[in-house]
Motif scaffolding. Structure first.
Motif, mmCIF file in Angstrom:
data_model
loop_
_atom_site.group_PDB
_atom_site.id
_atom_site.type_symbol
_atom_site.label_atom_id
_atom_site.label_comp_id
_atom_site.label_asym_id
_atom_site.label_seq_id
_atom_site.Cartn_x
_atom_site.Cartn_y
_atom_site.Cartn_z
ATOM 1 N N VAL A 160 0.845 -1.206 0.000
ATOM 2 C CA VAL A 160 0.000 0.000 0.000
ATOM 3 C C VAL A 160 0.879 1.255 0.000
ATOM 4 O O VAL A 160 0.617 2.216 -0.725
ATOM 5 C CB VAL A 160 -0.960 0.003 1.214
ATOM 6 C CG1 VAL A 160 -1.615 1.371 1.399
ATOM 7 C CG2 VAL A 160 -2.035 -1.059 1.033
ATOM 8 N N GLY A 161 1.944 1.246 0.820
ATOM 9 C CA GLY A 161 2.880 2.378 0.858
ATOM 10 C C GLY A 161 3.508 2.628 -0.499
ATOM 11 O O GLY A 161 3.612 3.772 -0.952
ATOM 12 N N LEU A 162 3.904 1.539 -1.178
ATOM 13 C CA LEU A 162 4.491 1.663 -2.516
ATOM 14 C C LEU A 162 3.477 2.196 -3.523
ATOM 15 O O LEU A 162 3.812 2.981 -4.412
ATOM 16 C CB LEU A 162 5.035 0.304 -2.980
ATOM 17 C CG LEU A 162 6.256 -0.230 -2.211
ATOM 18 C CD1 LEU A 162 6.568 -1.664 -2.613
ATOM 19 C CD2 LEU A 162 7.474 0.651 -2.458
ATOM 20 N N MET A 163 2.208 1.776 -3.360
ATOM 21 C CA MET A 163 1.152 2.256 -4.264
ATOM 22 C C MET A 163 0.898 3.754 -4.069
ATOM 23 O O MET A 163 0.703 4.491 -5.030
ATOM 24 C CB MET A 163 -0.152 1.464 -4.033
ATOM 25 C CG MET A 163 -0.103 0.013 -4.495
ATOM 26 S SD MET A 163 0.385 -0.181 -6.226
ATOM 27 C CE MET A 163 2.093 -0.675 -6.074
ATOM 28 N N PHE A 164 0.900 4.183 -2.804
ATOM 29 C CA PHE A 164 0.753 5.624 -2.519
ATOM 30 C C PHE A 164 1.903 6.396 -3.162
ATOM 31 O O PHE A 164 1.702 7.477 -3.724
ATOM 32 C CB PHE A 164 0.741 5.882 -1.013
ATOM 33 C CG PHE A 164 -0.615 5.735 -0.384
ATOM 34 C CD1 PHE A 164 -1.700 6.476 -0.835
ATOM 35 C CD2 PHE A 164 -0.822 4.856 0.669
ATOM 36 C CE1 PHE A 164 -2.954 6.346 -0.262
ATOM 37 C CE2 PHE A 164 -2.077 4.717 1.251
ATOM 38 C CZ PHE A 164 -3.143 5.462 0.788
ATOM 39 N N GLY A 165 3.114 5.821 -3.058
ATOM 40 C CA GLY A 165 4.276 6.444 -3.673
ATOM 41 C C GLY A 165 4.134 6.573 -5.183
ATOM 42 O O GLY A 165 4.425 7.616 -5.763
ATOM 43 N N SER A 166 3.632 5.504 -5.815
ATOM 44 C CA SER A 166 3.436 5.523 -7.278
ATOM 45 C C SER A 166 2.374 6.541 -7.675
ATOM 46 O O SER A 166 2.537 7.266 -8.665
ATOM 47 C CB SER A 166 3.019 4.129 -7.771
ATOM 48 O OG SER A 166 4.024 3.198 -7.510
ATOM 49 N N LEU A 167 1.298 6.600 -6.899
ATOM 50 C CA LEU A 167 0.200 7.524 -7.199
ATOM 51 C C LEU A 167 0.663 8.975 -7.112
ATOM 52 O O LEU A 167 0.420 9.777 -8.022
ATOM 53 C CB LEU A 167 -0.966 7.278 -6.227
ATOM 54 C CG LEU A 167 -2.182 8.200 -6.340
ATOM 55 C CD1 LEU A 167 -2.857 8.033 -7.702
ATOM 56 C CD2 LEU A 167 -3.176 7.938 -5.222
ATOM 57 N N THR A 168 1.331 9.314 -6.007
ATOM 58 C CA THR A 168 1.793 10.698 -5.835
ATOM 59 C C THR A 168 2.859 11.066 -6.869
ATOM 60 O O THR A 168 2.881 12.184 -7.376
ATOM 61 C CB THR A 168 2.353 10.933 -4.407
ATOM 62 O OG1 THR A 168 3.300 9.905 -4.110
ATOM 63 C CG2 THR A 168 1.258 10.912 -3.369
ATOM 64 N N SER A 169 3.733 10.094 -7.212
ATOM 65 C CA SER A 169 4.750 10.349 -8.246
ATOM 66 C C SER A 169 4.100 10.642 -9.591
ATOM 67 O O SER A 169 4.574 11.497 -10.347
ATOM 68 C CB SER A 169 5.684 9.143 -8.384
ATOM 69 O OG SER A 169 6.425 8.961 -7.215
ATOM 70 N N ALA A 170 3.011 9.937 -9.885
ATOM 71 C CA ALA A 170 2.299 10.155 -11.151
ATOM 72 C C ALA A 170 1.719 11.574 -11.211
ATOM 73 O O ALA A 170 1.784 12.247 -12.248
ATOM 74 C CB ALA A 170 1.184 9.125 -11.305
ATOM 75 N N ILE A 171 1.178 12.040 -10.074
ATOM 76 C CA ILE A 171 0.608 13.402 -10.024
ATOM 77 C C ILE A 171 1.728 14.438 -10.181
ATOM 78 O O ILE A 171 1.572 15.429 -10.900
ATOM 79 C CB ILE A 171 -0.166 13.634 -8.706
ATOM 80 C CG1 ILE A 171 -1.343 12.657 -8.608
ATOM 81 C CG2 ILE A 171 -0.686 15.075 -8.619
ATOM 82 C CD1 ILE A 171 -2.011 12.607 -7.246
ATOM 83 N N VAL A 172 2.876 14.188 -9.515
ATOM 84 C CA VAL A 172 4.027 15.100 -9.632
ATOM 85 C C VAL A 172 4.502 15.168 -11.083
ATOM 86 O O VAL A 172 4.781 16.250 -11.613
ATOM 87 C CB VAL A 172 5.188 14.657 -8.706
ATOM 88 C CG1 VAL A 172 6.456 15.451 -9.001
ATOM 89 C CG2 VAL A 172 4.798 14.827 -7.243
ATOM 90 N N ASN A 173 4.583 14.008 -11.741
ATOM 91 C CA ASN A 173 5.021 13.969 -13.145
ATOM 92 C C ASN A 173 4.068 14.760 -14.039
ATOM 93 O O ASN A 173 4.506 15.453 -14.965
ATOM 94 C CB ASN A 173 5.110 12.523 -13.635
ATOM 95 C CG ASN A 173 6.268 11.773 -13.010
ATOM 96 O OD1 ASN A 173 7.222 12.386 -12.553
ATOM 97 N ND2 ASN A 173 6.183 10.457 -12.973
ATOM 98 N N THR A 174 2.770 14.671 -13.748
ATOM 99 C CA THR A 174 1.773 15.421 -14.523
ATOM 100 C C THR A 174 1.964 16.922 -14.322
ATOM 101 O O THR A 174 1.913 17.707 -15.276
ATOM 102 C CB THR A 174 0.344 15.020 -14.106
ATOM 103 O OG1 THR A 174 0.216 13.598 -14.210
ATOM 104 C CG2 THR A 174 -0.706 15.684 -14.982
ATOM 105 N N LEU A 175 2.214 17.331 -13.067
ATOM 106 C CA LEU A 175 2.444 18.754 -12.773
ATOM 107 C C LEU A 175 3.703 19.269 -13.470
ATOM 108 O O LEU A 175 3.714 20.380 -13.993
ATOM 109 C CB LEU A 175 2.563 18.965 -11.263
ATOM 110 C CG LEU A 175 1.271 18.882 -10.435
ATOM 111 C CD1 LEU A 175 1.593 18.827 -8.951
ATOM 112 C CD2 LEU A 175 0.364 20.067 -10.724
ATOM 113 N N THR A 176 4.762 18.447 -13.463
ATOM 114 C CA THR A 176 6.017 18.882 -14.094
ATOM 115 C C THR A 176 5.853 19.058 -15.608
ATOM 116 O O THR A 176 6.497 19.914 -16.215
ATOM 117 C CB THR A 176 7.174 17.889 -13.830
ATOM 118 O OG1 THR A 176 6.779 16.590 -14.274
ATOM 119 C CG2 THR A 176 7.523 17.831 -12.365
#
Length: 343
Positions: A160-176
């Motif tokens: 679950v922790g890794l999934m949260f990490g993947s989800l937030t990274s995806a949002i950061v990548n979209t913002l960048t």
């Protein structure tokens, strides 16, 4: 040699190394300051030159204290995660806290252009970025804690922790993707980590957070020793597994979250230092490992910070790059050496 005597000698040596490296770290930089002057300043006597005294008190000393706090906090949280998940590759950011902090900072830095100028200027200040990072880490922590109450399987919490990490990274990548070059540069600088530019107030807040996390870790030592032999064994020993797991997750979250908020995401320390402590002390006793990990964390962080200052030059290398470049070969060498000794 008697193991207790050997451990005592090692602990004294490590403690002396921390003191020596702390002084050396303060003496190094674009302006070289003699060690004698550093000790004079640290013991309450004013240094011979007013400029040296100013540099030590306002720049070098806060940076060295931050290095010690960061090293101790990340190393200890790495030890907690590796024991809880019984996974040698687990680190302080395995619960997704770093990704949550990155998301908070990314939303501020990369989304500041959409906000009114007065609000944007505050949010882009050092306090605004710390606030955003803390909030991001805290929200991920809340989510992980809510999940941990519902899940019995510890490995499921790791996923679950890794999934949260993947989800937030995806949002950061979209913002960048939608950001300007200037915004991307600011975010990149934050993600490289920094031990400098912290005020004494910020260091006090960081110290309180780190000491709170370390106190919770100290309370978990018996639980960690029981968890080494597995969840079922720990329960048969009368351990309140859910409560112990919650305290360990909370301690890691406080340590990793506060450090990421003030210093940015710093790699390697949390993952590698517990392995170094285990290889040097050759024990699985968490009382020994806790204190040795603390000292090794401080030592390696001070060494990496000293290297990053590039003595005699005006520029600093990114601390995140130095910790990985300096640290990874050491761990590989120690593991290979251990394998040869066993073979």
């Amino acid at each position: 040699m008697n193991p207790n005597k050997r451990n005592s000698i090692l602990f004294i040596s490590l403690a002396l190394a921390v003191v020596a490296l702390f002084a050396v770290n303060i003496s190094l930089g674009s302006v070289s300051i003699p060690l004698k002057e550093v000790f004079k300043s640290l013991t309450g006597t004013i240094a011979s030159k007013e400029s040296w005294q100013y540099i030590i008190v306002n720049y070098r000393l806060p940076k060295a204290i931050t290095a010690v706090l960061v090293g101790m906090g990340l190393a200890t949280s790495g030890l907690l995660m590796q024991t809880l998940f019984r996974n040698p590759l687990a680190g302080p950011y395995v619960l997704g806290l770093s990704s949550g902090a990155s998301l908070g900072v990314a939303m501020i830095i990369l989304g500041a252009s959409f906000l009114p100028a007065s609000i944007a200027s505050f949010l882009l200040s050092s306090y605004g970025i710390v606030l955003a990072s803390s909030l991001g880490s805290f929200l991920v922590l809340l989510a992980v804690l809510m999940v941990s109450f519902r899940l019995k399987d510890t490995m499921a919490i790791l996923i679950v922790g890794l999934m949260f990490g993947s989800l937030t990274s995806a949002i950061v990548n979209t913002l960048t993707y939608f950001s300007t070059a200037e915004e991307l540069q600011k975010f990149t600088f934050w993600s490289l980590g920094s031990l400098g530019n912290l005020s004494w107030t910020s260091i006090l807040i960081l110290a309180i957070a780190v000491l709170t996390g370390l106190a919770l870790s100290l309370l978990s030592i018996k639980s960690l020793d029981a968890l080494l032999l597995g969840e079922n064994y720990a329960k048969s020993m009368g351990l309140n597994y859910k409560k112990s797991r919650l305290i360990i997750i909370l301690a890691t979250s406080i340590l990793a979250g506060s450090i990421t908020a003030f210093a940015g995401p710093i790699a390697f320390i949390g993952l590698a230092v517990p392995h170094i402590a285990k290889l040097v002390f050759q024990t699985s006793n968490h009382t020994v490992l806790f204190w040795s990990t603390l000292l090794f964390g401080a030592i390696i962080m001070l060494i990496c910070d000293s290297i990053s200052q590039v003595p005699g030059h005006d520029f600093n290398l990114p601390i995140n790059a130095v910790t990985s470049i300096f640290g990874a070969p050491i761990v590989i060498w120690l593991l290979v050496r251990k394998k040869k000794m066993m073979g």
